[in-house]
Design a protein around this motif. Structure first.
Motif, mmCIF file in Angstrom:
data_model
loop_
_atom_site.group_PDB
_atom_site.id
_atom_site.type_symbol
_atom_site.label_atom_id
_atom_site.label_comp_id
_atom_site.label_asym_id
_atom_site.label_seq_id
_atom_site.Cartn_x
_atom_site.Cartn_y
_atom_site.Cartn_z
ATOM 1 N N ILE A 172 0.869 -1.245 0.121
ATOM 2 C CA ILE A 172 0.021 -0.026 0.139
ATOM 3 C C ILE A 172 0.903 1.152 0.112
ATOM 4 O O ILE A 172 0.694 2.240 -0.731
ATOM 5 N N TYR A 173 1.903 1.376 0.945
ATOM 6 C CA TYR A 173 2.630 2.376 1.160
ATOM 7 C C TYR A 173 4.029 2.376 0.389
ATOM 8 O O TYR A 173 4.684 1.520 0.302
ATOM 9 N N HIS A 174 4.483 3.664 -0.188
ATOM 10 C CA HIS A 174 5.570 3.919 -0.776
ATOM 11 C C HIS A 174 6.924 3.913 0.233
ATOM 12 O O HIS A 174 6.499 4.241 1.196
ATOM 13 N N PRO A 175 8.038 3.380 -0.147
ATOM 14 C CA PRO A 175 9.091 3.489 0.478
ATOM 15 C C PRO A 175 9.448 5.003 1.455
ATOM 16 O O PRO A 175 9.975 5.058 2.359
ATOM 17 N N ASN A 176 8.842 5.771 0.815
ATOM 18 C CA ASN A 176 9.188 7.201 1.385
ATOM 19 C C ASN A 176 7.920 7.889 1.847
ATOM 20 O O ASN A 176 7.965 9.003 2.028
ATOM 21 N N ILE A 177 6.950 6.996 2.341
ATOM 22 C CA ILE A 177 5.898 7.582 2.915
ATOM 23 C C ILE A 177 5.958 8.503 4.066
ATOM 24 O O ILE A 177 6.587 8.484 4.840
ATOM 25 N N GLU A 178 5.199 9.535 3.813
ATOM 26 C CA GLU A 178 5.221 10.517 5.224
ATOM 27 C C GLU A 178 3.784 10.356 5.540
ATOM 28 O O GLU A 178 2.644 10.671 5.038
ATOM 29 N N PHE A 179 3.516 9.804 6.982
ATOM 30 C CA PHE A 179 2.526 9.592 7.587
ATOM 31 C C PHE A 179 2.347 10.676 8.719
ATOM 32 O O PHE A 179 3.281 10.692 9.552
ATOM 33 N N GLN A 180 1.223 11.276 8.953
ATOM 34 C CA GLN A 180 1.069 11.990 10.218
ATOM 35 C C GLN A 180 -0.571 11.907 10.570
ATOM 36 O O GLN A 180 -1.357 11.792 9.922
#
Length: 140
Positions: free
Chosen positions: A24-32
Motif C-alpha cells: 500500500i505504502y511507498h518506501p518514502n511514505i510521510e504519515f501524520q
C-alpha cells in the motif's frame, strides 16, 4: 493503487494484515496524525506493529471515498479498545484521511481526528474537564 483500494485495506486491517503495508505504502511514505509524524515505510510499519500490539481492538468503518488522479480522501470511524482508555471499553472516533500517490503507492497519508475525543476525554479528571469545556462552547 487508488483511494478505494486503500479504503478496502483499512476495512480489513488488523494484526494479521500488517505484512501488506508495503503493498500500500511507498518506501518514502510521510504519515501524520494528531499525535505522530513519521517518514519512511520502516517507521510506519513499526508504528502499526506497536499500535496493534497494545490494543484489544482497532477497526475502521469506511464512510465516503473521494478520489482524484493524484490522491483523495476517506472519511471513517475508528472503533478502538485499549486497556488504558475508558477501562478497555470501545471508543469511537470519526476522522478523515488525506492521501497522495506516487509510483502507484501512497506517499502521503495524513489523518485528521479529534485527539481529545480519542484519548483525553477518557482520562477520569481530564475527561470531565474537557467535556465541560465543550458543553460551554456548545460542541456537545
Amino acid at each position: 493503487m487508488d483511494v478505494h483500494s486503500v479504503a478496502a485495506f483499512y476495512q480489513r486491517l488488523d494484526k494479521t494484515t500488517l505484512g501488506e503495508l508495503s503493498q500500500i505504502y511507498h518506501p518514502n511514505i510521510e504519515f501524520q496524525d494528531a499525535a505522530h509524524r513519521m517518514v519512511g515505510l520502516e517507521s510506519l510499519q513499526h508504528y502499526f506493529q506497536e499500535l496493534y500490539q497494545n490494543v484489544n481492538q482497532c477497526r475502521f468503518q469506511i464512510g465516503d471515498v473521494f478520489s482524484h488522479p493524484e490522491g483523495g480522501m476517506i472519511t471513517w470511524e475508528m472503533e478502538l479498545s485499549h486497556p488504558k482508555l475508558k477501562r478497555g471499553k470501545l471508543v469511537t472516533v470519526a476522522g478523515v484521511s488525506h492521501l497522495k500517490f506516487a509510483d502507484g503507492k501512497v506517499i502521503y497519508h495524513r489523518d485528521y481526528f479529534d485527539l481529545g475525543e480519542m484519548v483525553y476525554e477518557h482520562i477520569p479528571v481530564l475527561g470531565h474537564l474537557i467535556r465541560t469545556i465543550k458543553q460551554k462552547l456548545g460542541q456537545s
